[in-house]
Design a protein around this motif. Structure first.
Motif, PDB file in Angstrom:
ATOM      1  N   VAL A 130       3.158   0.666   4.274  1.00 16.23           N
ATOM      2  CA  VAL A 130       3.411   0.957   2.866  1.00 16.23           C
ATOM      3  C   VAL A 130       2.838   2.300   2.351  1.00 16.23           C
ATOM      4  O   VAL A 130       3.546   3.178   1.880  1.00 16.23           O
ATOM      5  CB  VAL A 130       3.337  -0.390   2.098  1.00 16.23           C
ATOM      6  CG1 VAL A 130       3.344   0.244   0.559  1.00 16.23           C
ATOM      7  CG2 VAL A 130       4.311  -1.290   2.128  1.00 16.23           C
ATOM      8  N   ALA A 131       1.606   2.338   2.929  1.00 13.21           N
ATOM      9  CA  ALA A 131       0.902   3.565   2.372  1.00 13.21           C
ATOM     10  C   ALA A 131       1.512   5.059   3.013  1.00 13.21           C
ATOM     11  O   ALA A 131       1.845   5.840   2.077  1.00 13.21           O
ATOM     12  CB  ALA A 131      -0.684   3.392   2.598  1.00 13.21           C
ATOM     13  N   ILE A 132       1.522   5.012   4.324  1.00 10.82           N
ATOM     14  CA  ILE A 132       2.140   6.186   4.897  1.00 10.82           C
ATOM     15  C   ILE A 132       3.803   6.453   4.584  1.00 10.82           C
ATOM     16  O   ILE A 132       4.144   7.584   4.082  1.00 10.82           O
ATOM     17  CB  ILE A 132       1.901   6.109   6.217  1.00 10.82           C
ATOM     18  CG1 ILE A 132       0.470   6.034   6.624  1.00 10.82           C
ATOM     19  CG2 ILE A 132       2.835   7.093   7.276  1.00 10.82           C
ATOM     20  CD1 ILE A 132       0.080   6.045   8.307  1.00 10.82           C
ATOM     21  N   TRP A 187       2.644  -0.419  12.610  1.00 11.89           N
ATOM     22  CA  TRP A 187       2.934  -0.025  11.434  1.00 11.89           C
ATOM     23  C   TRP A 187       3.687   1.212  11.702  1.00 11.89           C
ATOM     24  O   TRP A 187       4.421   1.446  10.588  1.00 11.89           O
ATOM     25  CB  TRP A 187       1.735   0.423  10.501  1.00 11.89           C
ATOM     26  CG  TRP A 187       0.716   1.273  11.437  1.00 11.89           C
ATOM     27  CD1 TRP A 187      -0.346   0.960  11.953  1.00 11.89           C
ATOM     28  CD2 TRP A 187       0.928   2.754  11.186  1.00 11.89           C
ATOM     29  NE1 TRP A 187      -0.846   1.986  12.707  1.00 11.89           N
ATOM     30  CE2 TRP A 187      -0.021   3.176  12.171  1.00 11.89           C
ATOM     31  CE3 TRP A 187       1.838   3.657  10.766  1.00 11.89           C
ATOM     32  CZ2 TRP A 187      -0.408   4.589  12.553  1.00 11.89           C
ATOM     33  CZ3 TRP A 187       1.832   4.835  10.915  1.00 11.89           C
ATOM     34  CH2 TRP A 187       0.484   5.394  11.834  1.00 11.89           C
ATOM     35  N   ALA A 188       3.685   1.822  12.625  1.00  7.33           N
ATOM     36  CA  ALA A 188       4.434   3.288  12.889  1.00  7.33           C
ATOM     37  C   ALA A 188       5.791   2.934  12.558  1.00  7.33           C
ATOM     38  O   ALA A 188       6.401   3.743  11.809  1.00  7.33           O
ATOM     39  CB  ALA A 188       3.961   3.894  14.350  1.00  7.33           C
ATOM     40  N   GLY A 189       6.472   2.436  13.137  1.00  5.68           N
ATOM     41  CA  GLY A 189       7.858   2.055  13.090  1.00  5.68           C
ATOM     42  C   GLY A 189       8.091   1.429  11.809  1.00  5.68           C
ATOM     43  O   GLY A 189       9.265   2.067  10.988  1.00  5.68           O
ATOM     44  N   LEU A 190       7.524   0.788  11.276  1.00 10.48           N
ATOM     45  CA  LEU A 190       8.043   0.235   9.699  1.00 10.48           C
ATOM     46  C   LEU A 190       7.717   1.277   8.816  1.00 10.48           C
ATOM     47  O   LEU A 190       8.338   1.444   7.808  1.00 10.48           O
ATOM     48  CB  LEU A 190       6.855  -0.977   9.587  1.00 10.48           C
ATOM     49  CG  LEU A 190       7.163  -1.672   8.001  1.00 10.48           C
ATOM     50  CD1 LEU A 190       8.393  -2.099   7.833  1.00 10.48           C
ATOM     51  CD2 LEU A 190       5.940  -2.735   7.918  1.00 10.48           C
ATOM     52  N   PRO A 218       0.456   8.453  -8.079  1.00  9.64           N
ATOM     53  CA  PRO A 218       0.204   7.084  -7.609  1.00  9.64           C
ATOM     54  C   PRO A 218       0.825   6.021  -8.654  1.00  9.64           C
ATOM     55  O   PRO A 218       1.245   5.051  -8.162  1.00  9.64           O
ATOM     56  CB  PRO A 218      -1.316   6.891  -7.941  1.00  9.64           C
ATOM     57  CG  PRO A 218      -1.777   8.452  -7.761  1.00  9.64           C
ATOM     58  CD  PRO A 218      -0.857   9.218  -8.455  1.00  9.64           C
ATOM     59  N   ARG A 219       0.911   6.246 -10.104  1.00 12.51           N
ATOM     60  CA  ARG A 219       1.469   5.444 -10.797  1.00 12.51           C
ATOM     61  C   ARG A 219       3.105   5.519 -10.310  1.00 12.51           C
ATOM     62  O   ARG A 219       3.732   4.351 -10.564  1.00 12.51           O
ATOM     63  CB  ARG A 219       1.378   5.778 -12.508  1.00 12.51           C
ATOM     64  CG  ARG A 219       1.756   4.633 -13.405  1.00 12.51           C
ATOM     65  CD  ARG A 219       1.524   5.051 -14.757  1.00 12.51           C
ATOM     66  NE  ARG A 219       1.846   4.353 -15.814  1.00 12.51           N
ATOM     67  CZ  ARG A 219       1.612   3.035 -15.984  1.00 12.51           C
ATOM     68  NH1 ARG A 219       0.456   2.481 -15.207  1.00 12.51           N
ATOM     69  NH2 ARG A 219       1.889   2.398 -16.920  1.00 12.51           N
ATOM     70  N   ILE A 220       3.812   6.374 -10.437  1.00 11.68           N
ATOM     71  CA  ILE A 220       5.167   6.611  -9.895  1.00 11.68           C
ATOM     72  C   ILE A 220       5.430   5.381  -8.508  1.00 11.68           C
ATOM     73  O   ILE A 220       6.326   4.672  -8.412  1.00 11.68           O
ATOM     74  CB  ILE A 220       5.742   7.695  -9.623  1.00 11.68           C
ATOM     75  CG1 ILE A 220       5.906   8.567 -11.001  1.00 11.68           C
ATOM     76  CG2 ILE A 220       7.228   7.913  -9.031  1.00 11.68           C
ATOM     77  CD1 ILE A 220       6.111  10.156 -11.100  1.00 11.68           C
ATOM     78  N   ILE A 221       4.689   5.688  -7.670  1.00 12.74           N
ATOM     79  CA  ILE A 221       4.754   5.019  -6.515  1.00 12.74           C
ATOM     80  C   ILE A 221       4.515   3.512  -6.694  1.00 12.74           C
ATOM     81  O   ILE A 221       5.498   2.760  -5.900  1.00 12.74           O
ATOM     82  CB  ILE A 221       3.596   5.521  -5.366  1.00 12.74           C
ATOM     83  CG1 ILE A 221       4.092   6.951  -5.036  1.00 12.74           C
ATOM     84  CG2 ILE A 221       3.614   4.806  -4.234  1.00 12.74           C
ATOM     85  CD1 ILE A 221       3.199   7.571  -4.023  1.00 12.74           C
ATOM     86  N   TRP A 222       3.506   3.364  -7.324  1.00 14.64           N
ATOM     87  CA  TRP A 222       3.087   1.891  -7.625  1.00 14.64           C
ATOM     88  C   TRP A 222       4.051   1.047  -8.445  1.00 14.64           C
ATOM     89  O   TRP A 222       4.165   0.072  -8.269  1.00 14.64           O
ATOM     90  CB  TRP A 222       1.558   1.585  -8.124  1.00 14.64           C
ATOM     91  CG  TRP A 222       1.163   0.458  -8.583  1.00 14.64           C
ATOM     92  CD1 TRP A 222       1.209  -0.265  -9.732  1.00 14.64           C
ATOM     93  CD2 TRP A 222       0.731  -0.668  -7.597  1.00 14.64           C
ATOM     94  NE1 TRP A 222       0.424  -1.565  -9.586  1.00 14.64           N
ATOM     95  CE2 TRP A 222       0.364  -1.878  -8.071  1.00 14.64           C
ATOM     96  CE3 TRP A 222       0.521  -0.579  -6.029  1.00 14.64           C
ATOM     97  CZ2 TRP A 222      -0.033  -2.938  -7.483  1.00 14.64           C
ATOM     98  CZ3 TRP A 222       0.255  -1.408  -5.375  1.00 14.64           C
ATOM     99  CH2 TRP A 222      -0.006  -2.861  -5.990  1.00 14.64           C
TER     100      TRP A 222
END
Length: 339
Positions: A130-132, A187-190, A218-222
């Motif tokens: 999710v982060a990447i 995590w790479a494929g996801l 960060p707020r837009i992403i969250w």
């Protein structure tokens, strides 16, 4: 002496001014409760898959608590007749092994480490993905190229050989560390799949509006992006947890991982070595851990499918509308009774 209007009417203007913010705060808290707690619970509980999934997973959590607090005999201290069949003796409901060890004790005392392992591996895999994926998809440019190049590099590394090398090198005994090692490259494929979805979501009007108003990244992403990814993330969280369980059982069965901790794969290995695959009297030795694996996998799948509806905006909107209409009906009924 002149009296003000508030004095003549007996109304304290200070109480009115202080009550308005209280009402607003109370309404705000009620709205947060309705949107963040009550409506998701109603949506989840309305699906039979969620109820059965919670029941199954709750059973495994209960077994873990039994093991943690020592409410069942330990495998090393259980001595019983050899090769008791399923439910042949209710003191040993799952039967016994060739050495008279209680199979129920083996299953129960393996559960805590299994749950820790699959939770750690699933959180690691989905969290990094999710982060990447969100950062790469939202930022674009060189950030996107760098993160996706790193993801492609990780995907190019064979997963199972890497896990075996790390397991043999580190010899992990901590189930949390073992779960992370098993899903070290999951995590790479996801992350790449999430990145492709973020590229579409970032073009939506509400994301553009937030960006125009100067809302931080960060707020837009969250607030704007991640909630739209949650159905896909939830399903893949379950897949990642199941992968950790299956991989760990397989590696313990093959003897790659150390036998310092009790695991369903260890039980399968001893059952196979004891000839349970070729003897009907010892078939339950293989059947018990296999049923435990299948049961937990089924519970996770049902729970994941049920929770998928929680993040479906259409279902939540419909359930919220029904909740509000029910509340208004109750208020009307109460008012009628008062009148």
């Amino acid at each position: 002496m002149k009296h003000t209007e508030s004095e003549n009417t007996g109304v304290d203007w200070r109480s009115e001014s202080t009550s308005a913010p209280d009402v607003t705060r109370r309404e705000r808290l009620r709205e947060v409760y309705e949107d963040g707690v009550r409506t998701p619970l109603l949506v989840a509980w309305a699906d039979w898959r969620t109820r059965f999934g919670l029941l199954i997973v709750g059973g495994y959590l209960a077994m873990a608590l039994v093991a943690v607090f020592g409410l069942w005999r330990e495998p090393s201290t259980s001595q019983a007749p050899r090769y008791l069949m399923l439910f042949e003796n209710m003191n040993y409901p799952l039967g016994t092994t060739a050495s008279g060890t209680d199979l129920a004790a083996l299953i129960i005392y393996s559960t805590p480490d299994i749950l820790l392992m699959i939770t750690a591996g699933a959180v690691w895999a989905t969290g990094v993905a999710v982060a990447i994926g969100t950062i790469a998809g939202y930022k674009g440019g060189q950030v996107d190229q760098a993160l996706m190049s790193f993801s492609d590099l990780v995907m190019a590394i064979p997963g199972l050989p890497l896990v075996i090398i790390l397991a043999v090198t580190l010899n992990p005994e901590n189930p949390i560390l073992l779960g992370v090692i098993i899903n070290i490259s999951y995590w790479a494929g996801l992350g790449r799949s999430l990145r492709s979805q973020v590229l579409t979501i970032r073009q939506n009007d509400y994301v553009e509006a937030s960006r125009t108003m100067g809302v931080s990244t960060p707020r837009i992403i969250w607030k704007d992006i991640i909630p739209n990814l949650m159905p896909y993330v939830t399903v893949n969280f379950v897949f990642a947890a199941r992968y950790v369980m299956f991989a760990s059982v397989g590696l313990f069965f093959l003897g790659v991982l150390p036998y310092s901790k009790q695991n369903w794969g260890v039980t399968l290995n001893f059952a196979y070595s004891g000839g349970a695959l070729f003897s009907w009297s010892a078939a339950h030795w293989l059947l018990a851990p296999m049923l435990a694996i299948m049961g937990l996998s089924l519970g996770l799948i049902l729970l994941g499918q049920g929770m998928d509806r929680v993040f479906n905006p259409r279902v939540r909107t419909r359930m919220a509308g029904e909740s509000k209409s029910t509340a208004s009906d109750d208020e009307d009924t109460g008012l009628t009774e008062v009148l």
